[in-house]
Motif scaffolding. Structure first.
Motif, PDB file in Angstrom:
ATOM      1  N   GLU A 154       0.823  -1.208   0.000  1.00  0.00           N
ATOM      2  CA  GLU A 154       0.000   0.000   0.000  1.00  0.00           C
ATOM      3  C   GLU A 154       0.859   1.262   0.000  1.00  0.00           C
ATOM      4  N   ARG A 155       1.950   1.223   0.748  1.00  0.00           N
ATOM      5  CA  ARG A 155       2.829   2.392   0.821  1.00  0.00           C
ATOM      6  C   ARG A 155       3.442   2.701  -0.533  1.00  0.00           C
ATOM      7  N   SER A 156       3.857   1.670  -1.226  1.00  0.00           N
ATOM      8  CA  SER A 156       4.447   1.867  -2.545  1.00  0.00           C
ATOM      9  C   SER A 156       3.431   2.433  -3.522  1.00  0.00           C
ATOM     10  N   ALA A 157       2.196   1.928  -3.453  1.00  0.00           N
ATOM     11  CA  ALA A 157       1.160   2.397  -4.370  1.00  0.00           C
ATOM     12  C   ALA A 157       0.805   3.859  -4.116  1.00  0.00           C
ATOM     13  N   ALA A 158       1.021   4.331  -2.876  1.00  0.00           N
ATOM     14  CA  ALA A 158       0.657   5.707  -2.522  1.00  0.00           C
ATOM     15  C   ALA A 158       1.757   6.720  -2.817  1.00  0.00           C
ATOM     16  N   LEU A 159       2.904   6.263  -3.300  1.00  0.00           N
ATOM     17  CA  LEU A 159       3.995   7.203  -3.567  1.00  0.00           C
ATOM     18  C   LEU A 159       3.607   8.181  -4.673  1.00  0.00           C
TER      19      LEU A 159
ATOM     20  N   GLU B 255       5.498   9.830  -6.692  1.00  0.00           N
ATOM     21  CA  GLU B 255       6.346   9.718  -7.876  1.00  0.00           C
ATOM     22  C   GLU B 255       5.955   8.454  -8.635  1.00  0.00           C
ATOM     23  N   THR B 256       5.235   8.633  -9.767  1.00  0.00           N
ATOM     24  CA  THR B 256       4.697   7.457 -10.447  1.00  0.00           C
ATOM     25  C   THR B 256       5.729   6.786 -11.345  1.00  0.00           C
ATOM     26  N   MET B 257       6.673   7.538 -11.897  1.00  0.00           N
ATOM     27  CA  MET B 257       7.688   6.955 -12.770  1.00  0.00           C
ATOM     28  C   MET B 257       9.065   7.420 -12.329  1.00  0.00           C
ATOM     29  N   LEU B 258       9.941   6.476 -12.112  1.00  0.00           N
ATOM     30  CA  LEU B 258      11.302   6.785 -11.687  1.00  0.00           C
ATOM     31  C   LEU B 258      12.254   6.170 -12.701  1.00  0.00           C
ATOM     32  N   ARG B 259      13.156   6.973 -13.241  1.00  0.00           N
ATOM     33  CA  ARG B 259      14.133   6.488 -14.208  1.00  0.00           C
ATOM     34  C   ARG B 259      15.533   6.593 -13.605  1.00  0.00           C
ATOM     35  N   VAL B 260      16.219   5.487 -13.604  1.00  0.00           N
ATOM     36  CA  VAL B 260      17.591   5.435 -13.103  1.00  0.00           C
ATOM     37  C   VAL B 260      18.406   4.665 -14.123  1.00  0.00           C
ATOM     38  N   GLY B 261      19.221   5.380 -14.887  1.00  0.00           N
ATOM     39  CA  GLY B 261      20.020   4.717 -15.916  1.00  0.00           C
ATOM     40  C   GLY B 261      19.128   3.933 -16.852  1.00  0.00           C
ATOM     41  N   PRO B 262      19.359   2.619 -17.003  1.00  0.00           N
ATOM     42  CA  PRO B 262      18.556   1.811 -17.919  1.00  0.00           C
ATOM     43  C   PRO B 262      17.226   1.366 -17.330  1.00  0.00           C
ATOM     44  N   LEU B 263      16.957   1.731 -16.072  1.00  0.00           N
ATOM     45  CA  LEU B 263      15.751   1.257 -15.395  1.00  0.00           C
ATOM     46  C   LEU B 263      14.612   2.261 -15.484  1.00  0.00           C
ATOM     47  N   GLU B 264      13.397   1.749 -15.673  1.00  0.00           N
ATOM     48  CA  GLU B 264      12.162   2.508 -15.522  1.00  0.00           C
ATOM     49  C   GLU B 264      11.324   1.806 -14.466  1.00  0.00           C
ATOM     50  N   ILE B 265      10.997   2.523 -13.387  1.00  0.00           N
ATOM     51  CA  ILE B 265      10.231   1.960 -12.283  1.00  0.00           C
ATOM     52  C   ILE B 265       8.906   2.708 -12.216  1.00  0.00           C
ATOM     53  N   ASP B 266       7.826   2.024 -12.572  1.00  0.00           N
ATOM     54  CA  ASP B 266       6.500   2.634 -12.638  1.00  0.00           C
ATOM     55  C   ASP B 266       5.718   2.221 -11.397  1.00  0.00           C
ATOM     56  N   HIS B 267       5.556   3.157 -10.455  1.00  0.00           N
ATOM     57  CA  HIS B 267       4.868   2.828  -9.210  1.00  0.00           C
ATOM     58  C   HIS B 267       3.369   2.661  -9.423  1.00  0.00           C
TER      59      HIS B 267
ATOM     60  N   GLU C 201       9.660  -3.309  -3.869  1.00  0.00           N
ATOM     61  CA  GLU C 201       9.846  -2.349  -2.781  1.00  0.00           C
ATOM     62  C   GLU C 201      11.325  -2.064  -2.538  1.00  0.00           C
ATOM     63  N   LEU C 202      12.136  -3.109  -2.545  1.00  0.00           N
ATOM     64  CA  LEU C 202      13.568  -2.947  -2.304  1.00  0.00           C
ATOM     65  C   LEU C 202      14.213  -2.120  -3.405  1.00  0.00           C
ATOM     66  N   LEU C 203      13.884  -2.428  -4.649  1.00  0.00           N
ATOM     67  CA  LEU C 203      14.438  -1.662  -5.759  1.00  0.00           C
ATOM     68  C   LEU C 203      14.001  -0.203  -5.678  1.00  0.00           C
ATOM     69  N   GLY C 204      12.737   0.034  -5.359  1.00  0.00           N
ATOM     70  CA  GLY C 204      12.254   1.412  -5.237  1.00  0.00           C
ATOM     71  C   GLY C 204      12.978   2.180  -4.152  1.00  0.00           C
ATOM     72  N   CYS C 205      13.230   1.534  -3.023  1.00  0.00           N
ATOM     73  CA  CYS C 205      13.943   2.186  -1.925  1.00  0.00           C
ATOM     74  C   CYS C 205      15.364   2.540  -2.343  1.00  0.00           C
TER      75      CYS C 205
END
Length: 223
Positions: A120-125, A127-139, A159-163
């Motif tokens: 639930e905490r991750s879904a409430a963030l 920041e919906t899209m986070l880009r780090v180098g070759p990674l795209e993290i869509d919350h 969750e770990l990758l997002g943190c």
């Protein structure tokens, strides 16, 4: 009501777990073997699975593999032995947490709520899209891509990758990761952190997460 699937072949334990979780306000169904657990997870669409390792048909590890291959769902693994190997293998196939029998129903309920809070905490963030180098993290959709290719992560891996991504370039100790990702404040379950980092490296490549020996981990993108 959040749905929980309890997978346990011992009727007394299954009923006790189901009754406690129902008293906590969850909707609960029970499966007693590996094949029916996979089918029930597909039709019931639970928010979390409480899963025993030892099951008839095929074991809980195989149940976890098959369920996670279809969609990421949080899994709390039950193990009959205080065996580090069981824990590491369970986390390696996609379990989010584990608890050793015999356990108190109070602790089980607390672990269930902790796992659900992480999702639930991750879904409430915000920041919906986070880009780090070759990674795209869509919350918003809880999807991860590397170089445009989607990578399947379990809820805790996500969750770990997002943190790590939100703190990129900063070395986070295992204690900090346990508190922020697992809600285990003051805990010493470093094996859980190490095993999930290994899983992320296996799925995303070994070049993104740096180990600082004796300290922790950092997500870094080399120029």
């Amino acid at each position: 009501m959040q749905r929980i699937l309890v997978v346990e072949d011992e009727p007394t334990i299954a009923r006790a777990v189901a009754d406690r979780l129902a008293a906590e306000g969850f909707a609960v169904e029970i499966a007693a073997d590996g094949p029916s657990a996979v089918e029930r997870a597909r039709s019931y669409d639970p928010e979390l699975i409480v899963l025993d390792v030892m099951l008839p048909g095929f074991d809980g590890l195989e149940v976890c593999r098959r369920v996670q291959a279809e969609r990421p769902v949080p899994v709390l693994m039950l193990t009959a032995r205080d065996d580090e190997t069981d824990m590491l293998v369970g986390l390696g196939v996609g379990a989010d947490d584990y608890i050793t029998k015999p356990f108190s129903m109070r602790e089980l309920a607390a672990r269930v709520r902790a796992v659900l809070r992480r999702v639930e905490r991750s879904a409430a963030l915000p920041e919906t899209m986070l880009r780090v180098g070759p990674l795209e993290i869509d919350h918003a959709s809880r999807r991860v891509r590397r170089d445009g290719t989607e990578v399947h992560l379990t809820p805790t891996e996500f969750e770990l990758l997002g943190c790590l991504a939100r703190n990129r370039g900063t070395v986070l100790t295992r204690a900090v990761l346990l508190e922020q990702v697992w809600d285990w404040a003051g805990a010493s379950g470093t094996r859980a952190v190490d095993t999930h980092v290994k899983a992320l490296r296996r799925k995303l490549g070994s070049d993104l997460i740096r180990t600082v020996h004796g300290v922790g981990y950092s997500l870094e993108v080399r120029a």
